[in-house]
Design a protein around this motif. Structure first.
Motif, short mmCIF file in Angstrom:
data_model
loop_
_atom_site.label_atom_id
_atom_site.label_comp_id
_atom_site.label_asym_id
_atom_site.label_seq_id
_atom_site.Cartn_x
_atom_site.Cartn_y
_atom_site.Cartn_z
N UNK A 1 -8.58 3.60 -2.72
CA UNK A 1 -8.66 5.03 -2.37
C UNK A 1 -8.71 5.19 -0.85
N UNK A 2 -9.40 4.29 -0.18
CA UNK A 2 -9.44 4.33 1.28
C UNK A 2 -8.04 4.17 1.88
N UNK A 3 -7.25 3.26 1.31
CA UNK A 3 -5.86 3.11 1.75
C UNK A 3 -5.09 4.42 1.58
N UNK A 4 -5.32 5.08 0.46
CA UNK A 4 -4.65 6.35 0.19
C UNK A 4 -5.10 7.42 1.18
N UNK B 1 -3.93 10.82 5.85
CA UNK B 1 -4.22 11.28 7.21
C UNK B 1 -3.11 10.84 8.17
N UNK B 2 -2.61 9.62 7.95
CA UNK B 2 -1.51 9.10 8.77
C UNK B 2 -0.26 9.95 8.62
N UNK B 3 0.01 10.41 7.42
CA UNK B 3 1.19 11.26 7.20
C UNK B 3 1.02 12.60 7.91
N UNK B 4 -0.20 13.13 7.89
CA UNK B 4 -0.48 14.39 8.58
C UNK B 4 -0.23 14.24 10.08
N UNK C 1 10.97 1.86 16.07
CA UNK C 1 10.03 2.78 15.43
C UNK C 1 9.97 2.50 13.93
N UNK C 2 8.76 2.38 13.39
CA UNK C 2 8.59 2.12 11.97
C UNK C 2 8.47 0.65 11.62
N UNK C 3 8.61 -0.24 12.59
CA UNK C 3 8.45 -1.67 12.32
C UNK C 3 6.99 -1.97 11.96
N UNK C 4 6.80 -3.05 11.22
CA UNK C 4 5.44 -3.42 10.80
C UNK C 4 4.54 -3.63 12.03
N UNK C 5 3.40 -2.94 12.02
CA UNK C 5 2.52 -2.97 13.17
C UNK C 5 1.09 -3.28 12.74
N UNK C 6 0.47 -4.26 13.40
CA UNK C 6 -0.94 -4.59 13.18
C UNK C 6 -1.74 -4.03 14.34
N UNK D 1 0.49 3.72 5.26
CA UNK D 1 1.88 3.62 4.82
C UNK D 1 2.78 4.59 5.57
N UNK D 2 2.22 5.66 6.09
CA UNK D 2 3.03 6.66 6.80
C UNK D 2 3.73 6.07 8.02
N UNK D 3 3.09 5.06 8.65
CA UNK D 3 3.68 4.45 9.84
C UNK D 3 3.86 2.95 9.72
N UNK D 4 3.78 2.42 8.49
CA UNK D 4 3.95 0.98 8.27
C UNK D 4 2.97 0.20 9.14
#
Length: 459
Positions: free
Chosen positions: A18-21, A26-29, A166-171, A193-196
């Motif tokens: 649920x935290x991931x969700x 929030x990331x999508x917002x 833009x959108x590449x996997x980022x840590x 997930x909104x920004x990978x």
């Protein structure tokens, strides 16, 4: 504040899935606010184009926008209406970047004390930027849509320039608290997930948990690692101490929010076998400087006009003063950021600059000798000293400093000699020195690492 605390309480009591969700929601917002719409696309294209501008093109753009923002301030912003009247100035007196020095310098305390007078009356901000800065005193800034999206585009283009699309996997390793500090059970990362983007906790990494971080990073295979230099250096030091190489190869590592120290750069680039692309920005959105492949910091001409005001005997070093070119909602003219930098031109009389040799950090990040000399970038004392994974210099008396070290093993006598000799050479032998080996070095409340602490009255 109450709603934020409620949201945090719900988040921390939720299961990880649920935290991931929640993080992704929030990331999508944020994604929609930052990157959506034709305005953002237009700004990003302009950011890409301006990288190739010559000096004349930069001057033409900045002079035009400077004149516009000055006119706006004189006619609309209460604080500047009084300033222009007191100084007998008109917008036609400021038609090129060199004219900006006709205005007084604005310090943080004035902005904090009279913040209401800097606002465009009747205009609602696109975002509110809350910052405490180095003083711990809160400051709320109003930002318009153009400025906020420009700031987002500047980072995107900086990453593109260094090979990260833009959108590449980022840590990300920064100051976000993704789970309670006393919860030492994995996982120590959450997915946006909104920004990978996978958000790794900087607060839970230690000798015992490193194995989890290593496995998860190998699984995620990030193209980019981004975050605080201290946090990424801590991660790199764990690999080094364990004698293990990462099983992923990032295209670049992007650091921000803290001064990148040379000993940190050496450890990070050695472990991850790629270059660091540091960048410097401000919470007030008046300046953005991205480190280029030549190692210097290129000031973006769209967001602000930047000057250096001398603050030492070094004619090439000075305080960063910046003027916003876009934020009409709460414009800041000749704002003293409180940080220092070095350029390759003489800045004794104050110079508008387009490139910085280095960013030295907070004006407080220096030590002072008993004879009154202020010494910045003290991290150079660690050059040539092997085995150090983290270090902090504390000036705890007028004539004494303590160096805290984190090392993988006891520092050999020869390395200790090099360190003490370097320190003596940088300080002219005026300061006594104690070296301590410690298990950890505390971070600030925001998770940031401070390489220099002064516990003596500032001169």
């Amino acid at each position: 504040m109450k709603s934020k605390s409620l949201a945090e309480a719900i988040y921390f009591r939720s299961p990880v899935c649920v935290q991931d969700l929640l993080v992704s929601t929030y990331g999508y917002k944020l994604y929609q606010k930052r990157y959506s719409g034709s305005l953002y696309r237009e700004i990003l294209e302009q950011v890409r184009r301006c990288r190739s501008w010559n000096s004349a093109e930069i001057e033409a753009h900045q002079s035009e926008r400077l004149h516009e923002i000055v006119k706006h301030c004189r006619s609309t912003i209460p604080y500047y209406q009084k300033v222009f009247a007191d100084y007998g100035l008109h917008e036609n007196d400021i038609t090129s970047t060199e004219h900006v020095t006709r205005l007084p310098i604005l310090n943080k305390e004035t902005l904090r004390t009279h913040s209401e007078q800097f606002k465009h009356p009747g205009i609602k901000p696109f975002i509110l930027q809350h910052t405490s800065g180095s003083t711990g005193k809160p400051l709320t800034l109003m930002v318009n849509e153009e400025t906020y999206k420009l700031a987002m585009a500047l980072l995107v283009e900086h990453e593109e320039h260094h090979g990260v699309q833009f959108g590449a996997r980022r840590a990300t390793f920064a100051g976000r608290m993704i789970q309670n500090a006393d919860n030492m059970n994995p996982p120590f990362a959450r997915m946006n997930w909104a920004e990978n983007q996978k958000l790794f906790s900087s607060y839970h990494l230690n000798r015992d948990t490193f194995a989890w971080y290593r496995v998860e990073l190998d699984r995620f295979q990030p193209v980019e690692i981004i975050g605080y230099p201290s946090a990424i250096c801590d991660l790199a030091a764990r690999y080094k101490d364990a004698g293990i190489s990462p099983k992923f190869h990032p295209t670049t590592i992007v650091t921000n929010s803290e001064t990148l120290l040379e000993w940190q750069r050496a450890i990070i680039e050695d472990v991850f076998d790629c270059k660091i692309a540091d960048y410097y920005g401000t919470a007030e959105y008046v300046l953005f400087a991205g480190q280029g492949t030549d190692g210097t910091y290129h000031l973006n001409p769209l967001i602000g006009v930047t000057e250096l005001q001398p603050n030492s005997d070094d004619d090439n070093a000075g305080r960063l003063i910046a003027t916003s070119l876009t934020n009409t909602t709460m414009p800041l003219l000749r704002y003293d950021i409180g940080d220092t930098a070095v350029c390759k031109t003489d800045c004794r009389s104050g110079t508008v600059v387009h490139k910085l040799y280095s960013i030295e950090g907070r004006i407080d990040d220096y030590i002072e000798t008993p004879d009154g000399r202020k010494i910045g970038r003290i991290d150079h004392i660690f050059k040539g000293v092997k085995g150090i994974s983290e270090a902090q210099v504390i000036q705890d008396a007028v004539d004494h400093c303590t160096i805290r070290l984190i090392t993988s093993s006891a520092l050999p006598e020869a390395e200790m000699y090099v360190l003490k000799n370097n320190f003596s050479a940088r300080t002219g032998g005026k300061l006594r020195l104690t070296v301590e080996t410690v298990a950890s070095i505390p971070r600030g409340a925001n998770g940031k690492f401070k390489s220099v602490l002064r516990k003596t009255p500032k001169g």
